[in-house]
Design a protein around this motif. Structure first.
Motif, mmCIF file in Angstrom:
data_model
loop_
_atom_site.group_PDB
_atom_site.id
_atom_site.type_symbol
_atom_site.label_atom_id
_atom_site.label_comp_id
_atom_site.label_asym_id
_atom_site.label_seq_id
_atom_site.Cartn_x
_atom_site.Cartn_y
_atom_site.Cartn_z
ATOM 1 N N GLU A 160 -19.127 -10.745 -6.040
ATOM 2 C CA GLU A 160 -17.968 -11.340 -5.369
ATOM 3 C C GLU A 160 -16.912 -11.741 -6.403
ATOM 4 O O GLU A 160 -17.236 -12.113 -7.528
ATOM 5 N N PHE A 161 -15.647 -11.686 -6.012
ATOM 6 C CA PHE A 161 -14.587 -12.176 -6.889
ATOM 7 C C PHE A 161 -13.516 -12.876 -6.061
ATOM 8 O O PHE A 161 -13.418 -12.677 -4.842
ATOM 9 N N GLU A 162 -12.726 -13.674 -6.733
ATOM 10 C CA GLU A 162 -11.725 -14.504 -6.061
ATOM 11 C C GLU A 162 -10.320 -13.982 -6.353
ATOM 12 O O GLU A 162 -10.030 -13.527 -7.469
ATOM 13 N N VAL A 163 -9.444 -14.042 -5.339
ATOM 14 C CA VAL A 163 -8.051 -13.627 -5.514
ATOM 15 C C VAL A 163 -7.118 -14.642 -4.860
ATOM 16 O O VAL A 163 -7.539 -15.430 -4.004
ATOM 17 N N LYS A 164 -5.855 -14.570 -5.244
ATOM 18 C CA LYS A 164 -4.848 -15.431 -4.624
ATOM 19 C C LYS A 164 -4.184 -14.745 -3.424
ATOM 20 O O LYS A 164 -3.727 -15.417 -2.496
ATOM 21 N N ALA A 165 -4.101 -13.417 -3.470
ATOM 22 C CA ALA A 165 -3.476 -12.663 -2.377
ATOM 23 C C ALA A 165 -4.068 -11.258 -2.344
ATOM 24 O O ALA A 165 -4.626 -10.783 -3.334
ATOM 25 N N ILE A 166 -3.919 -10.595 -1.194
ATOM 26 C CA ILE A 166 -4.439 -9.239 -0.999
ATOM 27 C C ILE A 166 -3.340 -8.375 -0.403
ATOM 28 O O ILE A 166 -2.613 -8.813 0.502
ATOM 29 N N ILE A 167 -3.216 -7.168 -0.901
ATOM 30 C CA ILE A 167 -2.359 -6.159 -0.272
ATOM 31 C C ILE A 167 -3.275 -5.077 0.284
ATOM 32 O O ILE A 167 -4.008 -4.431 -0.465
ATOM 33 N N ALA A 168 -3.252 -4.914 1.612
ATOM 34 C CA ALA A 168 -4.119 -3.940 2.293
ATOM 35 C C ALA A 168 -3.371 -2.618 2.447
ATOM 36 O O ALA A 168 -2.394 -2.528 3.187
ATOM 37 N N ALA A 169 -3.840 -1.613 1.718
ATOM 38 C CA ALA A 169 -3.248 -0.275 1.766
ATOM 39 C C ALA A 169 -4.355 0.731 2.069
ATOM 40 O O ALA A 169 -4.405 1.816 1.488
ATOM 41 N N ASP A 170 -5.242 0.350 2.995
ATOM 42 C CA ASP A 170 -6.447 1.152 3.252
ATOM 43 C C ASP A 170 -6.332 2.060 4.462
ATOM 44 O O ASP A 170 -7.326 2.424 5.066
ATOM 45 N N GLY A 171 -5.113 2.455 4.812
ATOM 46 C CA GLY A 171 -4.927 3.545 5.759
ATOM 47 C C GLY A 171 -4.905 3.155 7.219
ATOM 48 O O GLY A 171 -5.061 1.993 7.590
ATOM 49 N N VAL A 172 -4.724 4.175 8.047
ATOM 50 C CA VAL A 172 -4.521 3.968 9.479
ATOM 51 C C VAL A 172 -5.719 3.281 10.140
ATOM 52 O O VAL A 172 -5.562 2.483 11.065
ATOM 53 N N ASN A 173 -6.917 3.576 9.675
ATOM 54 C CA ASN A 173 -8.127 2.914 10.185
ATOM 55 C C ASN A 173 -8.520 1.781 9.242
ATOM 56 O O ASN A 173 -9.634 1.732 8.731
ATOM 57 N N SER A 174 -7.583 0.865 9.041
ATOM 58 C CA SER A 174 -7.750 -0.197 8.067
ATOM 59 C C SER A 174 -8.942 -1.093 8.404
ATOM 60 O O SER A 174 -8.953 -1.773 9.428
#
Length: 623
Positions: A160-174
């Motif tokens: 597991e890792f920690e982030v401050k923000a996420i950008i979801a670019a995982d396609g049409v079936n996200s």
């Protein structure tokens, strides 16, 4: 626990643009992709545009990758011709839409995403590493959790890792959209299904056939009976030494009248004009004499295969100016004449010694399919959830307005806006939805691409109508003939477009996007005003089993798809609509065999659909 400022999920062109832009802004980011290598999961038609809107600003690919993009990136061909063909059997009526293609455009290049995204990844990773980030391929994200002010990402492969923000670019079936509940799965009315084959064709033969220069390309679109009565059409795009040929159809049109995706692309390949586009000289091996000892049969088989491969590779080089120059420069051959002489001697040896034949046919390299979002119908009005921003296909954003088809450039524009929004939040250490998410939403709403998804661009419409001035209005039919006559007047066109925009796309689309528009009218135009086109051969089109056998897989014994409703009418249609025949019916239940899956997501609506675990599943060679 390891910590990063930003995690970008998905290594397509949008995700990579987000990574590059964040590193340009001197922010730390890590990109995670399930593919063994970046680009191996990506498929596009496809044309990558750079645009210059009259109103507003878009962020283009060269803004992200800066100087040298056009000169250094592995682009295929600059599209200089854009032609729409109305078809009826062997009759074709052609309309030159190059002016519409060039509308507000800096350029449009044909691309193959395995090559292009690999280059994007190299550039983005080099920049990201300077900020303490980078790219991690072969990793599949399975959950995101929020613990107080901490955002925790869990994968199948890493700690597991920690982030401050996420950008979801995982396609049409996200999967990120499903994990977070940011949106529902897209409906069949909101999607297109695209199916494509990559066809081999040597450079100089292509240039002569398509009447283009060494650095030029052509895009050909098709409507009419070639669509097999579905709402959509076909395409053929020139790449450097291959063609992308395929079909894109409204998914709900296919649901109403299911046809196998490979049947739809076969209809394109069997059109007489397309048959002449794709044809080439092909070596056909003779059957090996079974009376020979097995060792001799094996030696013969290897010898013939080696000769055919040598002949084929040398022939490709001969029809490539840069290939020829490099071969002569290497000293292996002294001149073009010597290369041609060697090709002829190989042909002679194959014919005389091994009884091989040289015939007119075509060579298909790769088969693929994907779902595509229709931004007019399914763009996310709020493309975020908490500190997760959605871009490109994952946010349901794409432009499909008649022959205007744009997706890659829209995703890159979204990605830059998302990166800029995240960078702003990092600077102020504020990742709340009303600071990050609402700001990103307003930023995306300001994009000229969003405007194109919401209303008709009257200037584009004028450009399109000017290009179709030679379409015989009297045979279009009273319903559309009147519209053409109204739109021919600048004053009336402005009034009509204004009124149409007040009504909105929702009311207009059922009228405009119909079988009459995509099939009946083009057929009538072709029948009455088209030119007859003949073909000199019948292509040997591979079966679906042969197409699947050519694909590269790293099979996973654990299925990434779970059927939720095995008796539903939708799943029964998947037996037909799955591009690689992964579904069958046993004892009235729909059963899945996932090993042949090309991860298109056609079945996602009524399945628990996931991307395969890291490095598993399909690995496209062209994309």
């Amino acid at each position: 626990m390891e910590r990063f400022d930003v995690a970008i999920i998905g290594g397509g062109s949008a995700g990579l643009a987000a990574l590059k832009q964040l590193s340009n802004l001197e922010k730390q980011a890590v990109l995670i992709d399930a593919g063994k290598t970046i680009g191996s999961k990506n498929v596009s038609g496809g044309i990558l545009y750079s645009k210059k809107p009259k109103n507003g600003k878009v962020y283009n690919v060269e803004d992200v990758y800066e100087d040298g993009f056009v000169s250094d990136a592995p682009l295929e061909r600059l599209i200089t011709k854009y032609i729409l063909h109305a078809t009826s059997k062997d009759k074709i009526f052609s309309i030159d839409l190059t002016s519409a293609h060039k509308y507000q455009a800096n350029f449009g290049y044909s691309v193959l995403l395995n090559k292009l995204n690999s280059w994007f990844a190299k550039e983005a990773a080099a920049s990201a590493q300077k900020q303490g980030g980078g790219i991690i391929p072969g990793v599949h994200v399975k959950s995101i959790t929020w613990q107080n002010d901490r955002t925790i990402v869990e994968t199948d492969e890493l700690d597991e890792f920690e982030v401050k923000a996420i950008i979801a670019a995982d396609g049409v079936n996200s999967e990120i959209a499903e994990i977070t509940g940011a949106r529902n799965k897209f409906t069949t009315e909101e999607l297109y299904q695209g199916v494509k084959v990559v066809v081999k064709l040597p450079e100089e033969i292509m240039e002569q056939r398509f009447e283009i220069g060494p650095n030029e390309g052509a895009a050909h679109l098709f409507a009419g009976d070639i669509t097999l009565n579905h709402i959509g059409g076909g395409f053929v795009y020139t790449n450097r030494d291959t063609l992308s040929a395929g079909a894109v159809y409204h998914y709900d049109s296919l649901i109403q009248k299911p046809d196998e995706p490979y049947t739809l692309v076969n209809a394109i390949l069997n059109n007489p004009m397309v048959k002449e586009f794709i044809k080439d000289e092909v070596a056909v091996k003779a059957d090996i004499d079974k009376s020979l000892p097995k060792e001799e049969q094996l030696r013969t088989r290897f010898a013939v295969s080696k000769l055919v491969n040598t002949w084929d590779e040398l022939r490709n080089v001969y029809y490539s100016p840069t290939g020829k120059a490099k071969l002569i420069e290497s000293g292996k051959y002294k001149s073009e004449t010597e290369i041609k002489s060697r090709i002829d001697s190989l042909s002679q040896e194959l014919s005389d010694k091994y009884k091989a034949k040289f015939v007119t046919d075509y060579v298909e390299l790769e088969y693929s399919a994907k779902l595509i979002p229709d931004g007019k119908r399914c763009r996310m009005k709020k493309p975020y959830y908490k500190n997760v921003l959605f871009v490109g296909d994952a946010a349901g954003r794409g432009i499909f307005v008649g022959p205007r088809i744009e997706g890659l450039n829209v995703g890159i524009d979204d990605a830059v806006r998302a990166a800029n929004a995240v960078a702003r939040s990092i600077d102020r250490n504020n990742f709340t939805h009303n600071y990050l998410g609402d700001y990103y939403t307003r930023f995306v709403e300001d994009s000229p691409y969003t405007r194109d998804m919401k209303e008709i661009d009257k200037d584009y419409l004028k450009t399109f109508l000017d290009a179709t001035k030679d379409v015989p209005k009297d045979i279009v039919g009273s319903r559309y003939g009147m519209i053409f006559r109204l739109m021919s007047s600048g004053t009336l066109r402005g009034l009509a477009v204004g009124f149409a925009n007040i009504l909105g796309y929702d009311r207009l689309l059922p009228i405009v996007e119909s079988v009459e528009t995509y099939v009946q009218v083009p057929v009538e135009i072709a029948e009455k005003s088209g030119t007859r086109v003949s073909s000199t051969y019948t292509p040997t089109i591979p079966t679906i089993a042969q197409r699947i056998a050519k694909l590269k897989y790293d099979d996973d014994n654990l299925s990434h798809i779970k059927v939720l409703h095995p008796k539903s009418e939708f799943m029964k249609k998947m037996v037909t609509l799955c591009p690689t025949r992964c579904y069958s019916i046993e004892n009235q239940d729909v059963m899945l065999q996932h090993e042949g899956c090309i991860e298109c997501g056609t079945c996602a609506k009524e399945t628990e659909w996931r991307h395969p675990r890291g490095e598993k599943g399909i690995n496209f060679q062209y994309g």
